[in-house]
Design a protein around this motif. Structure first.
Motif, PDB file in Angstrom:
ATOM      1  N   GLY A 114       0.446  -1.440  -0.076  1.00  0.00           N
ATOM      2  CA  GLY A 114       0.218   0.059   0.079  1.00  0.00           C
ATOM      3  C   GLY A 114       0.561   1.335   0.009  1.00  0.00           C
ATOM      4  O   GLY A 114       0.217   2.804  -0.419  1.00  0.00           O
ATOM      5  N   SER A 115       2.308   1.496  -0.199  1.00  0.00           N
ATOM      6  CA  SER A 115       3.048   2.706  -0.054  1.00  0.00           C
ATOM      7  C   SER A 115       3.970   2.689  -1.486  1.00  0.00           C
ATOM      8  O   SER A 115       3.970   2.343  -2.044  1.00  0.00           O
ATOM      9  CB  SER A 115       3.750   2.341   1.235  1.00  0.00           C
ATOM     10  N   THR A 116       4.694   1.120  -1.466  1.00  0.00           N
ATOM     11  CA  THR A 116       5.936   0.615  -2.631  1.00  0.00           C
ATOM     12  C   THR A 116       5.858  -0.473  -2.916  1.00  0.00           C
ATOM     13  O   THR A 116       6.116  -1.603  -1.696  1.00  0.00           O
ATOM     14  CB  THR A 116       7.046   2.051  -2.261  1.00  0.00           C
ATOM     15  N   HIS A 134      -6.586   2.443  -9.737  1.00  0.00           N
ATOM     16  CA  HIS A 134      -5.673   1.590  -7.719  1.00  0.00           C
ATOM     17  C   HIS A 134      -6.573   2.593  -7.263  1.00  0.00           C
ATOM     18  O   HIS A 134      -6.827   4.443  -8.317  1.00  0.00           O
ATOM     19  CB  HIS A 134      -4.185   1.571  -8.296  1.00  0.00           C
ATOM     20  N   ALA A 135      -5.898   3.153  -6.289  1.00  0.00           N
ATOM     21  CA  ALA A 135      -6.007   4.438  -5.605  1.00  0.00           C
ATOM     22  C   ALA A 135      -5.951   5.995  -6.252  1.00  0.00           C
ATOM     23  O   ALA A 135      -4.868   5.619  -7.147  1.00  0.00           O
ATOM     24  CB  ALA A 135      -5.534   4.593  -3.983  1.00  0.00           C
ATOM     25  N   THR A 138      -1.897   6.619  -7.575  1.00  0.00           N
ATOM     26  CA  THR A 138      -0.956   5.944  -8.070  1.00  0.00           C
ATOM     27  C   THR A 138       0.138   5.713  -8.912  1.00  0.00           C
ATOM     28  O   THR A 138      -0.984   6.108  -9.857  1.00  0.00           O
ATOM     29  CB  THR A 138      -1.683   4.478  -7.800  1.00  0.00           C
ATOM     30  N   ASP A 171      -3.635   5.189 -11.749  1.00  0.00           N
ATOM     31  CA  ASP A 171      -5.113   5.690 -11.278  1.00  0.00           C
ATOM     32  C   ASP A 171      -6.472   5.494 -11.700  1.00  0.00           C
ATOM     33  O   ASP A 171      -7.678   5.987 -11.860  1.00  0.00           O
ATOM     34  CB  ASP A 171      -5.276   6.834 -10.441  1.00  0.00           C
ATOM     35  N   TYR A 192       2.560   4.757  -4.100  1.00  0.00           N
ATOM     36  CA  TYR A 192       1.378   4.659  -4.348  1.00  0.00           C
ATOM     37  C   TYR A 192       1.314   6.864  -3.770  1.00  0.00           C
ATOM     38  O   TYR A 192       2.273   6.024  -2.713  1.00  0.00           O
ATOM     39  CB  TYR A 192       0.126   4.575  -2.967  1.00  0.00           C
ATOM     40  N   LYS A 193       0.142   7.380  -3.671  1.00  0.00           N
ATOM     41  CA  LYS A 193       0.467   8.388  -3.080  1.00  0.00           C
ATOM     42  C   LYS A 193       0.141   8.525  -1.915  1.00  0.00           C
ATOM     43  O   LYS A 193      -0.339   7.519  -0.957  1.00  0.00           O
ATOM     44  CB  LYS A 193      -0.755   9.496  -4.123  1.00  0.00           C
TER      45      LYS A 193
END
Length: 194
Positions: A114-116, A134-135, A138, A171, A192-193
């Motif tokens: 969820g981060s990298t 995706h979120a 991203t 995204d 992910y942002k």
């Protein structure tokens, strides 16, 4: 996991104890007065020249108003940072598409999910890795290790040659397709942002 960390060596709590003392803006003498631990013993502990007993640790953590677990676990975490973690290939999780044409081997550690995230990617000839959006914010980065990977993101489509990297917004619906006659391979990194 094939972690090669040495668990027989006790964690070095001295440097962490010194960090906590400084964060509380205490001198060695002040902490000595508050904890009842002699200044010379405290100095030796902070320099890693003495191993404190449980009673001494209890006195120090009580004086600093921190949990004993914070000190011990924090020191253990610092020790882990100095280690090299080795994960056997057989221990790496895999994601296989329902049609078995696409395989993603998860190379990134679970704590970064969820981060990298980064994956080794294999796509059979004619296979496609279709993804929903995706979120927000991203980004995906795909480095082709073979020719023939086609990347689509939104209305844009490109074909990569071996060694090229594509960076694109993920995204929105996007797709990675193998146009070649051989298995396509590459590295995919998702950012992910925050």
């Amino acid at each position: 996991m094939g972690n090669r960390m040495d668990t027989k060596t006790p964690p070095q709590i001295g440097p962490l104890l010194a960090q906590h003392r400084r964060a509380h803006k205490l001198t060695l003498e002040q902490l000595s007065t508050q904890s009842g631990v002699s200044k010379s013993m405290l100095s030796q502990i902070e320099r890693g020249e003495a191993n404190p007993s449980f009673a001494v640790l209890w006195s120090l953590t009580t004086a600093l108003n921190i949990k004993l677990s914070e000190l011990v676990e924090g020191a253990a975490a610092q020790r882990q940072d100095d280690q090299i973690e080795v994960v056997a290939e057989s221990q790496l999780p895999k994601i296989v598409s329902t049609d078995a044409h696409c395989t993603l081997k998860i190379l990134s550690p679970p704590r970064l999910a969820g981060s990298t995230e980064w994956y080794e990617m294999e796509i059979e000839p004619g296979g496609a890795l279709d993804s929903a959006a995706h979120a927000q914010g991203t980004m995906e980065h795909v480095t082709a290790w073979t020719d023939g990977l086609e990347i689509s993101s939104g209305d844009a489509t490109i074909t990569l040659k071996s060694g090229e990297t594509a960076r694109y917004l993920a995204d929105r619906p996007h797709c990675i397709r193998n146009l070649g006659r051989e298995k396509a391979r590459g590295l995919m990194v998702m950012l992910y942002k925050p």
